[in-house]
Design a protein around this motif. Structure first.
Motif, PDB file in Angstrom:
ATOM      1  N   SER A 276       0.853  -1.190   0.000  1.00  0.00           N
ATOM      2  CA  SER A 276       0.000   0.000   0.000  1.00  0.00           C
ATOM      3  C   SER A 276       0.885   1.234   0.000  1.00  0.00           C
ATOM      4  N   CYS A 277       0.341   2.343  -0.439  1.00  0.00           N
ATOM      5  CA  CYS A 277       1.095   3.598  -0.448  1.00  0.00           C
ATOM      6  C   CYS A 277       0.151   4.735  -0.111  1.00  0.00           C
ATOM      7  N   GLY A 278       0.727   5.892   0.237  1.00  0.00           N
ATOM      8  CA  GLY A 278      -0.133   6.990   0.657  1.00  0.00           C
ATOM      9  C   GLY A 278       0.563   8.321   0.716  1.00  0.00           C
ATOM     10  N   ALA A 279      -0.142   9.269   1.309  1.00  0.00           N
ATOM     11  CA  ALA A 279       0.341  10.645   1.378  1.00  0.00           C
ATOM     12  C   ALA A 279       1.422  10.833   2.433  1.00  0.00           C
ATOM     13  N   ASP A 280       1.757   9.780   3.187  1.00  0.00           N
ATOM     14  CA  ASP A 280       2.829   9.867   4.178  1.00  0.00           C
ATOM     15  C   ASP A 280       4.199   9.589   3.572  1.00  0.00           C
ATOM     16  N   MET A 281       4.281   9.500   2.227  1.00  0.00           N
ATOM     17  CA  MET A 281       5.523   9.319   1.468  1.00  0.00           C
ATOM     18  C   MET A 281       6.080   7.909   1.585  1.00  0.00           C
ATOM     19  N   LEU A 282       5.271   6.962   2.076  1.00  0.00           N
ATOM     20  CA  LEU A 282       5.749   5.605   2.311  1.00  0.00           C
ATOM     21  C   LEU A 282       5.062   4.593   1.401  1.00  0.00           C
ATOM     22  N   VAL A 283       5.802   3.541   1.086  1.00  0.00           N
ATOM     23  CA  VAL A 283       5.231   2.301   0.571  1.00  0.00           C
ATOM     24  C   VAL A 283       5.325   1.303   1.718  1.00  0.00           C
ATOM     25  N   LYS A 284       4.213   0.667   2.052  1.00  0.00           N
ATOM     26  CA  LYS A 284       4.196  -0.272   3.174  1.00  0.00           C
ATOM     27  C   LYS A 284       3.858  -1.670   2.673  1.00  0.00           C
TER      28      LYS A 284
END
Length: 566
Positions: A219-227
């Motif tokens: 998953s990815c998001g606006a926190d600049m991370l791919v998890k």
């Protein structure tokens, strides 16, 4: 190695999504079109473009065997197309006519799911076209949804940052698992590994847990991370964080696995795409070259190609192969692309030396004293304003903050010509200062501008003068002419600032108005929206406090100036 093989530049607006079948690449855009390209030659198919949506197309996906293509749009519909003929097979409508942001087939292509701006998941039988269920999934817009590789479960992610697990077969409204904090600032995309864990039939199951069933989710998001997550579905439901993949410097918009699950790609507002090893967390490639944010990524089914879509209206096709990781970099001197080892990526990348003599550099504007500002006014032939600036102690920092309103009301400069001359002079100073900064500093500035939400960008443009927003709005480009009352038309490669486009139609605004949700729209578009009985914001889905529309005269003036209007 990773090399740029081809660039597609046929869309007239942002490329929102790309996807592959075994023989075709599909792309969809804010220009309301879907386009199909033959793999290998990258020639557009005769049936392309596919026309049928009345608003921007946000997502597209092929069925398992590539015979059908599903597309979803702000217009509240999903169109199903024959991937070879380009014929529209059917149109599925959201039960509340709300826009849909993401669409996906189940692995066996029996079920089609769409995530909507009103927080609902809608499931259809892909064969009978009958609606199976409407799940009241989230409180805000759903931008991500994905089936597990066996098709039994469905995961959704919202703009609030939470993720939920659902029954993927029958779409009942019971949430099987709820993760409150998936991504702090919103989930933008999610996808399951097609080979990890229970998706791999050869995967050994511990004898102590014969019923254990789990998958890997990216998953990815606006926190600049791919998890990366372990998603357990048997004997109980659970999501465990495996690792945070850190490498992007802004919102990560999209992620995708190769069909063999050995590589994972992500694309970001920082204008880069990264290819990862999902098992080790190692960064394999960093691909740069797009001048604006990367909106979407997709691997071909053979894993040979990676397609990246961008707000610059292009799709780039990268050929991937084993070898040292590389970063394609735009060479400022020759305007050609060169390859740089990832290990050297931390070092600033500079253009090749030229024979032009260095230009004299001014002192940074922020360091100017009041007297230096007065000297600058004298150079500009504005001596009559020197005493006013001196009395108000306008130094370099204050000069940068001046707007047309402050010049008129606070400093009492009544002559429009003088105000415009001052503002143009400030713009010239800032452009000169910007051009002398390092390539890395410029990249950071543009990434920051791209990361701002459209509403904030519109508010900034409405508040500050064009000179202050020139770099952040990326408003440079070929000048085009307009006739009075006509819609401005730009060359296909013109970099139109996003705030000049109506959020509904993604077309250049002629008569921008501010609705009660605080967003600016083209008058005809928002009036049409309201006349259809839609009393919610097209951007937030919240109920509009009132139906008032206020002309955005400042933005209208900026658009006219940008396109050479009178």
């Amino acid at each position: 190695m990773a090399t740029l093989e081809h660039t597609i530049a046929s869309h007239a607006s942002d490329v929102n999504w790309v996807t592959f079948s075994s023989t075709v690449l599909a792309s969809c855009s804010g220009d309301k079109t879907v386009r199909l390209w033959e793999m290998g030659t990258w020639a557009e198919l005769p049936c392309s473009p596919l026309l049928g949506h009345s608003y921007p197309v946000h997502c597209c996906c092929f069925s398992s065997f590539g015979t059908q293509l599903a597309t979803c749009s702000t217009d509240g519909t999903i169109n199903l197309w024959g991937s070879k003929s380009g014929q529209r097979l059917t149109t599925l409508a959201h039960p509340r006519n709300n826009g849909m942001r993401t669409v996906s087939f189940s692995p066996d292509s029996n079920v089609l799911v769409a995530g909507s701006v009103d927080g609902t998941l809608v499931l259809w039988d892909a064969y009978t076209k009958e609606m199976l269920s409407v799940i009241e999934a989230h409180d805000t817009s759903i931008c991500a949804c994905a089936f597990t590789p066996d098709g039994n479960f469905l995961l959704s992610g919202s703009m609030e940052g939470n993720m939920k697990l659902w029954d993927g077969r029958y779409g009942n409204n019971k949430c099987l698992y709820y993760l409150a904090e998936g991504h702090d600032l919103g989930v933008t995309c999610c996808v399951f590994s097609p080979t990890f864990g229970s998706a791999n039939p050869d995967n050994p199951i511990p004898e102590t847990q014969p019923r254990m069933q789990y998958f890997m989710l990216a998953s990815c998001g606006a926190d600049m991370l791919v998890k990366l997550w372990d998603v357990h579905v048997s004997p109980g439901y659970e999501m465990r964080l495996r690792v945070n993949l850190q490498g992007h410097s802004a919102t990560v918009n999209a992620c995708a696995f190769t069909p063999d699950g050995k590589r994972l790609a992500s694309g970001s507002v920082d204008r880069a795409a990264i290819v990862w090893n999902p098992l080790t967390g190692e960064k394999l490639y960093m691909l740069t070259g797009h001048p604006r944010c990367v909106t979407t990524v997709a691997f071909s089914l053979d894993g040979m190609y990676l397609a990246t879509g961008c707000m610059d209206r292009t799709v780039r096709i990268w050929r991937l192969a084993d070898g040292p990781a590389v970063i394609p970099v735009q060479d400022g001197a020759s305007k050609t692309e060169k390859l740089v080892d990832v290990q050297d990526a931390a070092a600033p990348i500079t253009a090749q030396e030229t024979t032009e003599p260095p230009q004299p550099k001014r002192k940074p504007l922020s360091d100017w004293s009041v007297e230096e500002v007065c000297d600058w006014l004298r150079e500009k032939g504005l001596e009559q304003n020197i005493e006013t600036f001196r009395e108000n102690e306008i130094d370099g920092n204050e000069l940068k903050q001046l707007t047309n309103e402050t010049l008129s009301k606070d400093l009492g400069i009544a002559a429009l010509g003088q105000r415009n001359k001052i503002l143009r002079g400030i713009k010239s100073l800032q452009e000169s200062e910007t051009s002398s900064t390092s390539g890395q500093a410029q990249a950071n500035l543009v990434a920051l501008a791209s990361a701002l939400p459209p509403q904030l960008m519109q508010n900034l443009v409405s508040t500050f003068a064009p000179s202050l927003m020139a770099n952040m709005a990326q408003s440079t480009g070929p000048t085009v002419t307009t006739s009075k009352g006509a819609t401005p038309q730009a060359a296909s490669d013109d970099k139109i600032p996003d705030e000049y486009l109506c959020p509904i139609t993604r077309e250049i605004m002629v008569d921008p108005v501010i609705a009660s949700d605080g967003y600016t729209y083209e008058r005809k578009s928002i009036e049409s929206w309201l006349q259809k009985g839609k009393m919610t914001s097209p951007m937030t889905n919240a109920l509009l406090p009132n139906m008032n529309l206020t002309p955005n005269r400042m933005l209208k003036m900026l658009i006219q100036r940008h396109f050479g209007g009178q």
